[in-house]
Design a protein around this motif. Structure first.
Motif, PDB file in Angstrom:
ATOM      1  N   LEU A  40       2.607 -43.115 -41.794  1.00 25.00           N
ATOM      2  CA  LEU A  40       2.320 -43.650 -43.075  1.00 25.00           C
ATOM      3  C   LEU A  40       1.471 -44.918 -42.924  1.00 25.00           C
ATOM      4  O   LEU A  40       0.782 -45.394 -43.728  1.00 25.00           O
ATOM      5  N   TYR A  64       2.888 -49.806 -50.563  1.00 22.64           N
ATOM      6  CA  TYR A  64       3.552 -48.690 -49.680  1.00 22.64           C
ATOM      7  C   TYR A  64       4.257 -48.165 -50.956  1.00 22.64           C
ATOM      8  O   TYR A  64       4.699 -48.417 -51.751  1.00 22.64           O
ATOM      9  N   HIS A  71      15.598 -37.609 -45.481  1.00 23.50           N
ATOM     10  CA  HIS A  71      16.477 -37.396 -44.662  1.00 23.50           C
ATOM     11  C   HIS A  71      17.154 -38.780 -44.500  1.00 23.50           C
ATOM     12  O   HIS A  71      16.362 -39.851 -44.690  1.00 23.50           O
ATOM     13  N   GLU A  95      19.308 -40.723 -41.766  1.00 29.73           N
ATOM     14  CA  GLU A  95      20.028 -40.679 -40.362  1.00 29.73           C
ATOM     15  C   GLU A  95      20.979 -41.868 -40.057  1.00 29.73           C
ATOM     16  O   GLU A  95      20.462 -42.957 -40.626  1.00 29.73           O
ATOM     17  N   MET A 113      23.034 -47.920 -36.896  1.00 28.27           N
ATOM     18  CA  MET A 113      21.473 -47.965 -37.671  1.00 28.27           C
ATOM     19  C   MET A 113      21.318 -46.932 -38.473  1.00 28.27           C
ATOM     20  O   MET A 113      21.588 -45.773 -38.340  1.00 28.27           O
ATOM     21  N   VAL A 139      18.779 -45.141 -41.273  1.00 24.74           N
ATOM     22  CA  VAL A 139      17.331 -44.723 -41.214  1.00 24.74           C
ATOM     23  C   VAL A 139      17.206 -43.895 -42.423  1.00 24.74           C
ATOM     24  O   VAL A 139      17.728 -42.791 -42.690  1.00 24.74           O
ATOM     25  N   ILE A 147      14.378 -41.702 -44.860  1.00 19.99           N
ATOM     26  CA  ILE A 147      12.881 -41.089 -44.623  1.00 19.99           C
ATOM     27  C   ILE A 147      12.740 -40.492 -45.942  1.00 19.99           C
ATOM     28  O   ILE A 147      13.417 -40.060 -46.547  1.00 19.99           O
ATOM     29  N   GLY A 190       6.879 -40.023 -46.216  1.00 18.54           N
ATOM     30  CA  GLY A 190       6.306 -40.386 -44.764  1.00 18.54           C
ATOM     31  C   GLY A 190       7.308 -41.898 -44.657  1.00 18.54           C
ATOM     32  O   GLY A 190       6.912 -42.397 -43.243  1.00 18.54           O
ATOM     33  N   VAL A 207       9.467 -44.832 -43.647  1.00 19.85           N
ATOM     34  CA  VAL A 207      10.674 -44.735 -43.018  1.00 19.85           C
ATOM     35  C   VAL A 207      11.243 -46.297 -42.978  1.00 19.85           C
ATOM     36  O   VAL A 207      10.601 -47.347 -42.787  1.00 19.85           O
ATOM     37  N   GLU A 208      12.765 -46.572 -43.421  1.00 14.68           N
ATOM     38  CA  GLU A 208      13.051 -47.613 -43.569  1.00 14.68           C
ATOM     39  C   GLU A 208      14.327 -47.702 -42.492  1.00 14.68           C
ATOM     40  O   GLU A 208      15.135 -46.680 -42.569  1.00 14.68           O
ATOM     41  N   GLN A 209      14.639 -48.958 -41.882  1.00 15.83           N
ATOM     42  CA  GLN A 209      15.826 -48.813 -41.109  1.00 15.83           C
ATOM     43  C   GLN A 209      16.563 -50.293 -41.148  1.00 15.83           C
ATOM     44  O   GLN A 209      15.931 -51.202 -41.627  1.00 15.83           O
ATOM     45  N   ARG A 210      17.868 -49.975 -41.220  1.00 14.08           N
ATOM     46  CA  ARG A 210      18.643 -51.256 -41.224  1.00 14.08           C
ATOM     47  C   ARG A 210      19.857 -51.131 -40.192  1.00 14.08           C
ATOM     48  O   ARG A 210      20.318 -50.205 -39.921  1.00 14.08           O
ATOM     49  N   LEU A 211      20.192 -52.310 -39.726  1.00 15.84           N
ATOM     50  CA  LEU A 211      21.305 -52.364 -38.701  1.00 15.84           C
ATOM     51  C   LEU A 211      22.495 -52.761 -39.778  1.00 15.84           C
ATOM     52  O   LEU A 211      22.549 -53.431 -40.559  1.00 15.84           O
ATOM     53  N   ARG A 237       6.785 -52.883 -50.430  1.00 13.40           N
ATOM     54  CA  ARG A 237       5.691 -53.706 -49.526  1.00 13.40           C
ATOM     55  C   ARG A 237       4.456 -53.440 -49.704  1.00 13.40           C
ATOM     56  O   ARG A 237       3.765 -52.430 -50.399  1.00 13.40           O
ATOM     57  N   VAL A 288      16.526 -58.978 -42.496  1.00 14.27           N
ATOM     58  CA  VAL A 288      17.361 -57.709 -42.670  1.00 14.27           C
ATOM     59  C   VAL A 288      16.817 -56.976 -41.533  1.00 14.27           C
ATOM     60  O   VAL A 288      17.584 -56.098 -41.130  1.00 14.27           O
ATOM     61  N   ASP A 289      15.609 -56.975 -41.208  1.00 19.26           N
ATOM     62  CA  ASP A 289      15.091 -55.990 -40.195  1.00 19.26           C
ATOM     63  C   ASP A 289      14.128 -56.498 -39.280  1.00 19.26           C
ATOM     64  O   ASP A 289      13.403 -57.534 -39.757  1.00 19.26           O
ATOM     65  N   LEU A 313      14.131 -34.984 -35.658  1.00 14.86           N
ATOM     66  CA  LEU A 313      14.753 -34.408 -37.037  1.00 14.86           C
ATOM     67  C   LEU A 313      13.679 -33.170 -37.517  1.00 14.86           C
ATOM     68  O   LEU A 313      12.336 -33.205 -37.558  1.00 14.86           O
ATOM     69  N   MET A 353       9.993 -34.488 -37.168  1.00  9.97           N
ATOM     70  CA  MET A 353       9.740 -35.816 -37.068  1.00  9.97           C
ATOM     71  C   MET A 353      10.430 -36.614 -36.049  1.00  9.97           C
ATOM     72  O   MET A 353      11.547 -36.251 -35.616  1.00  9.97           O
ATOM     73  N   VAL A 382      10.806 -49.572 -35.160  1.00  6.02           N
ATOM     74  CA  VAL A 382      11.010 -48.194 -35.236  1.00  6.02           C
ATOM     75  C   VAL A 382       9.588 -47.595 -35.587  1.00  6.02           C
ATOM     76  O   VAL A 382       8.982 -48.139 -36.234  1.00  6.02           O
ATOM     77  N   GLN A 413       7.463 -43.760 -36.177  1.00  8.25           N
ATOM     78  CA  GLN A 413       7.872 -42.448 -36.329  1.00  8.25           C
ATOM     79  C   GLN A 413       6.610 -41.657 -36.548  1.00  8.25           C
ATOM     80  O   GLN A 413       5.482 -42.303 -36.813  1.00  8.25           O
ATOM     81  N   LEU A 431       5.203 -37.444 -37.181  1.00  7.51           N
ATOM     82  CA  LEU A 431       5.031 -36.130 -37.820  1.00  7.51           C
ATOM     83  C   LEU A 431       4.725 -35.126 -36.589  1.00  7.51           C
ATOM     84  O   LEU A 431       3.516 -35.549 -35.956  1.00  7.51           O
TER      85      LEU A 431
END
Lengths: 338, 338
Positions: free
Chosen positions: A102, A125, A135, A137, A147, A149, A151, A155, A157-161, A229, B100-101, B139, B147, B157, B159, B161
């Motif tokens: 993406l 975005y 998904h 995760e 973490m 994640v 999705i 496509g 993908v955002e992640q956070r701790l 974003r 945050v990330d 995944l 993925m 991170v 990713q 496909l």
DNA sequence: GCCTGGCACTCAACCGAGCCGAGTGCCAAT
DNA sequence: ATTGGCACTCGGCTCGGTTGAGTGCCAGGC
């Protein structure tokens, strides 16, 4: 009301001014366009158009230039959307295919749009909240550290701790992961807050704290304004206009850096169809001498985000609108495939 | 060799020119600095400095301005790195905390650096290949579609496909995921290619195709040049310089949009310690009238990426270097915590 | 009533001349 | 080696005059 010919005169003025960047006079107009009347008549028409506020003169004894109101009329009534040539279409497709993820799609799109329109391109975005969950995760990085994640079907993908209040067992984790997914996958992110509401209740007392923490981080990630974003490109194109630079270009560059401002601007655009905001129609001060052409795009029929260009009010509207629309369509296709 | 006083004169010229943006003459120099000598003497010194190529005059009968070589000497011998004031330090910390990330960290850093130096800031994402593997996730999006998600210790991170040659069972997937992780977690990404080399051999014949596909995508993701990302900000600051704009600013904006160029530029900087490239020392044509101050940063003692600023050769080197160094340190701290 | 050619007027942009002053290089004196 | 003096240079500024594109208005014609 304006007669047919006066509208024709306005169209001619806009076209000439966009082409030459110089105020256009009555004589030049009659030469370049077959209006079938003399300069004197055109002058009368111009005077009328000026009275109505569609055109103005920078100084006495200079030609006329369109006002924001003039461009507005031009865009609404006098001009269509110019379709791209087929080589251009092919170029778009070639350029956009072969993106690996993406980020790459968005990056290529912004470069493409900037190149095609020779203006500043803005691409948002795909919004999380407007997308569908593909998904969710959860990974254990440490006993009390996860973490998250997310999705989306587009496509993204955002992640956070997440720092957990208490250690979280591997089985609990698998459990939460499974339940969370079964409850949200395939649903829209916007609905997620509601869907997960009662999830903590089904867990053991000792795990509830962690589950709630996870969910609250999940919900925070979905807050509007934070989750949006965007990427901009083609700022070098700003230098092509008005040689009175620092003054013109400065506020625009500043506005472009404030993503919040841009997001708001794009947000104001209609969800479907193209939106053109001209000059002072843009709320932000730095952008009162620019126009914004924006359109929604998405993998299906619904828009998941917007893209567009920012350029001087004196821009080629039909061409720009054509390029923006075409790019949005192709990006939509690409996203649908991924 | 240049006498002590002549160096002093050069330092004074650089400082004055950076401050006023105007060529500095002998008389003005003696007034603003206690050199203890008369303008005539300074003129002699200036003539000598000019002979050596450290300063030049734009036209006869104008003051002197430093050349690239002059700035080089200034940076190497005459100036230190100016430490930030403690309010500034506190501001940095406040601004960087609460991210945050990783995207947020990088975004904040670039804005911070731009604001602090009032120049264009460039921040590179932590390089994949220089980072350590925290987790690799696979995944199943569809029977023959996976993925791949890579997570680094710095929080980055990535990713991708993957379209598989054949459907891939859930158990095989879990198997691959487990073996992959056990073999790479905690290792450096740079070593991954070697570590996974023999992985396909341990799988059933029917799954080997998919496993190889997954690994090849994994390896592609780690290719240098592709895996590097960067963010720039503060382009509006370009408008603060030289009023001969379009000409000056254009190529710089263009160069900044070519991330490949910038990555190469940053790549040339030393891995440890600060690197200053002045004017024509920069290979890229658009940047021959700018200077680049870059430094590596990382969560530990080793640099995982670089950050820096791009500004006119006529910049406040000590201050800029101080800001760049300080920001790099704080970012390193933040990354180490996450 | 609308269009047109003619005419006087305006004013930004473009020279060219002339002045001004910061800054230089050179030299003779200390 | 340093300094004061002096003649010289030349970019930048101002001023006045010219030019020409463009306008507004008006009286006459279709």
């Amino acid at each position: 009301m304006l007669s047919e010919r006066r509208l024709e005169v306005l169209r001619a003025i806009v076209q000439d001014y966009v082409g030459t960047e110089e105020p256009v006079g009555s004589k030049a107009l009659t030469q370049r366009h077959q209006l079938g009347v003399s300069p004197a008549t055109v002058r009368n028409d111009m005077a009328a158009l000026e009275d109505e506020g569609f055109i103005a003169q920078p100084h006495t004894s200079a030609g006329r230039i369109p006002t924001d109101k003039g461009y507005r009329l031009f865009v609404d009534k006098l001009a269509g959307v110019k379709p791209l040539s087929s080589p251009e279409r092919r170029a778009i497709q070639n350029f956009l295919d072969g993106a690996v993820d993406l980020d790459d799609v968005v990056g290529r799109t912004v470069r493409l749009l900037a190149q095609l329109t020779r203006q500043v391109a803005v691409v948002q975005y795909p919004s999380l909240t407007r997308s569908t969950v593909r998904h969710v995760e959860l990974l254990a990085l440490a006993p009390a550290r996860l973490m998250l994640v997310l999705i989306t079907d587009t496509g993204r993908v955002e992640q956070r701790l997440i720092d957990c209040p208490a250690p979280f067992g591997e089985t609990s984790l698998a459990d939460l992961r499974a339940r969370l997914n079964s409850c949200v996958v395939g649903r829209r992110f916007a609905d997620v807050p509601q869907l997960v509401q009662e999830l903590p209740d089904s867990f053991e007392q000792e795990d509830r704290g962690t589950v709630s923490t996870v969910l609250s981080v999940l919900l925070e990630t979905l807050v509007e304004e934070t989750e949006e974003r965007l990427v901009i490109g083609g700022t070098a194109n700003l230098t092509r206009f008005g040689h009175d630079f620092p003054l013109t270009i400065r506020p625009v560059l500043e506005a472009l850096e404030e993503h919040v401002v841009l997001l708001k601007l794009l947000g104001e655009a209609k969800d479907s169809g193209m939106t053109v905001r001209i000059g002072h129609e843009n709320a932000h001060e730095g952008l009162t001498s620019t126009s914004v052409v924006a359109v929604g795009y998405g993998s299906g029929d619904e828009a998941v985000a917007k893209l567009g260009v920012v350029g001087p009010t004196r821009m080629d509207y039909p061409g720009t609108m054509g390029a923006v629309r075409a790019v949005a369509r192709y990006v939509g296709q690409i996203l649908a495939e991924s």
